[in-house]
Design an enzyme around this catalytic site. Structure first.
Site, PDB file in Angstrom:
ATOM      1  N   PRO A 189       1.566  -1.962  -0.044  1.00  0.00           N
ATOM      2  CA  PRO A 189       0.211   0.112  -0.023  1.00  0.00           C
ATOM      3  C   PRO A 189       0.868   1.521   0.107  1.00  0.00           C
ATOM      4  O   PRO A 189       0.345   2.595  -0.696  1.00  0.00           O
ATOM      5  CB  PRO A 189      -0.584  -0.229   1.295  1.00  0.00           C
ATOM      6  CG  PRO A 189      -1.148  -1.669   1.483  1.00  0.00           C
ATOM      7  CD  PRO A 189       0.233  -1.934   1.100  1.00  0.00           C
TER       8      PRO A 189
ATOM      9  N   GLU B 193       0.633  -8.431   9.036  1.00  0.00           N
ATOM     10  CA  GLU B 193       1.168  -6.920   9.172  1.00  0.00           C
ATOM     11  C   GLU B 193       1.737  -6.739   8.440  1.00  0.00           C
ATOM     12  O   GLU B 193       1.672  -5.315   8.044  1.00  0.00           O
ATOM     13  CB  GLU B 193       1.532  -7.184  10.401  1.00  0.00           C
ATOM     14  CG  GLU B 193       0.627  -5.621  11.017  1.00  0.00           C
ATOM     15  CD  GLU B 193      -0.962  -5.619  10.936  1.00  0.00           C
ATOM     16  OE1 GLU B 193      -0.933  -4.351  10.557  1.00  0.00           O
ATOM     17  OE2 GLU B 193      -1.344  -6.530  10.477  1.00  0.00           O
TER      18      GLU B 193
ATOM     19  N   ARG C 227      -2.229  -7.612 -21.132  1.00  0.00           N
ATOM     20  CA  ARG C 227      -3.133  -7.355 -22.601  1.00  0.00           C
ATOM     21  C   ARG C 227      -2.863  -6.079 -23.356  1.00  0.00           C
ATOM     22  O   ARG C 227      -2.887  -5.767 -24.442  1.00  0.00           O
ATOM     23  CB  ARG C 227      -4.628  -6.879 -22.062  1.00  0.00           C
ATOM     24  CG  ARG C 227      -4.014  -5.289 -21.221  1.00  0.00           C
ATOM     25  CD  ARG C 227      -5.344  -5.027 -20.006  1.00  0.00           C
ATOM     26  NE  ARG C 227      -6.645  -4.222 -21.134  1.00  0.00           N
ATOM     27  CZ  ARG C 227      -7.604  -4.954 -21.945  1.00  0.00           C
ATOM     28  NH1 ARG C 227      -7.617  -5.600 -21.177  1.00  0.00           N
ATOM     29  NH2 ARG C 227      -7.705  -4.039 -22.926  1.00  0.00           N
TER      30      ARG C 227
ATOM     31  N   ASP D 163      -7.759   1.993 -24.701  1.00  0.00           N
ATOM     32  CA  ASP D 163      -9.178   1.490 -23.754  1.00  0.00           C
ATOM     33  C   ASP D 163      -8.493   2.982 -22.857  1.00  0.00           C
ATOM     34  O   ASP D 163      -7.454   3.703 -23.428  1.00  0.00           O
ATOM     35  CB  ASP D 163      -8.058   0.644 -23.015  1.00  0.00           C
ATOM     36  CG  ASP D 163      -7.962  -1.009 -23.298  1.00  0.00           C
ATOM     37  OD1 ASP D 163      -9.014  -0.722 -23.596  1.00  0.00           O
ATOM     38  OD2 ASP D 163      -7.252  -1.503 -22.838  1.00  0.00           O
TER      39      ASP D 163
END
Length: 260
Positions: free
Chosen positions: A100, A127, A164, A179
């Protein structure tokens, strides 16, 4: 397209290799793996644990909730992968950790990573990870400002975005070029049959067969979508004269009818 050599190689460091069958067995990515466009190899850090219980986590020094992944099994997994690659004559792969606190994943980052021939992706759990792993990590990447149970789904997100974009993966390579985010704008609206559904009609311009009018309509609607839903993207983009003119039209139309 006949593939004689894979276009990209992924090496995953993960405690849950089975999760990646979602990529290898299904959909667009599944076809890419089956055709040989992509290689994927999985390494479980438990194989490098020291004790009979294959322990790869421990309590955090200084206290606190949860367990941390130990640095040694992860480092040994990375070194094992790199040694295997070296024996095959491959250059050192970039090591990516899905976390994160990493750099936000966007299309520009995907394009940068595709300049590599391969990636080693760490999909950690618990964690967190012993901070010392960063001496073996080249880049930290985040898929959003939220916390997940592990790095496997973020790793698959990154892989799907990259796969992709490789030539031959999509049935129509132009699909990837159109896209959202590829040119810094959101994609324009799309329509298919029936032409009329419960009073809702397909825009007439799309039925006209006039390719230039369709191109302009799509560009204008792409600008409208971006201005309405992601104006931050426009702030970062240098617009062409045509785009500036169409965006001004969009703004005027919105001022005249703000609820449309």
């Amino acid at each position: 397209m006949k593939i004689t050599k894979s276009l990209f190689r992924f090496d995953l460091v993960t405690l849950m290799p089975e999760m990646f069958q979602a990529l290898t067995d299904f959909g667009v990515t599944g076809r890419a793996f089956k055709s040989g466009v992509i290689e994927m190899h999985v390494c479980n850090p438990r194989e490098f644990a020291k004790d009979a219980h294959n322990t790869i986590d421990d309590k955090s020094y200084g206290g606190g909730p949860g367990m941390l992944m130990m640095v040694e099994p992860l480092v040994k997994a990375i070194e094992f992968i790199k040694e295997k690659q070296h024996k095959k004559g491959l250059k050192g792969a970039k090591v990516v950790h899905m976390t994160p606190r990493g750099k936000s994943l966007d299309h520009q980052l995907v394009r940068e990573l595709l300049k590599e021939d391969s990636l080693i992706i760490i999909a950690s759990r618990y964690e967190g990870v012993d901070e010392r792993i960063n001496d073996w990590v080249d880049e930290e990447i985040s898929v959003g400002d939220y916390v997940m149970s592990g790095g496997e789904l973020p790793a698959m997100t990154l892989m799907d975005c990259m796969i992709r974009q490789l030539p031959g993966v999509l049935n129509d390579d132009e699909s990837a070029n159109q896209d959202s985010f590829v040119d810094g704008l959101l994609d324009h609206p799309h329509f298919t049959r029936p032409e009329l559904y419960r009073g809702l009609k397909v825009p007439e311009v799309l039925m006209s067969g006039d390719h230039e009018k369709i191109r302009i309509w799509r560009l204008k609607e792409s600008l409208r979508e971006t201005w309405t839903k992601r104006p931050d993207l426009l702030a970062e983009r240098l617009l062409t004269k045509e785009e500036s003119r169409l965006l001004q039209e969009v703004k005027r139309e919105q001022e005249q009818d703000p609820y449309n």
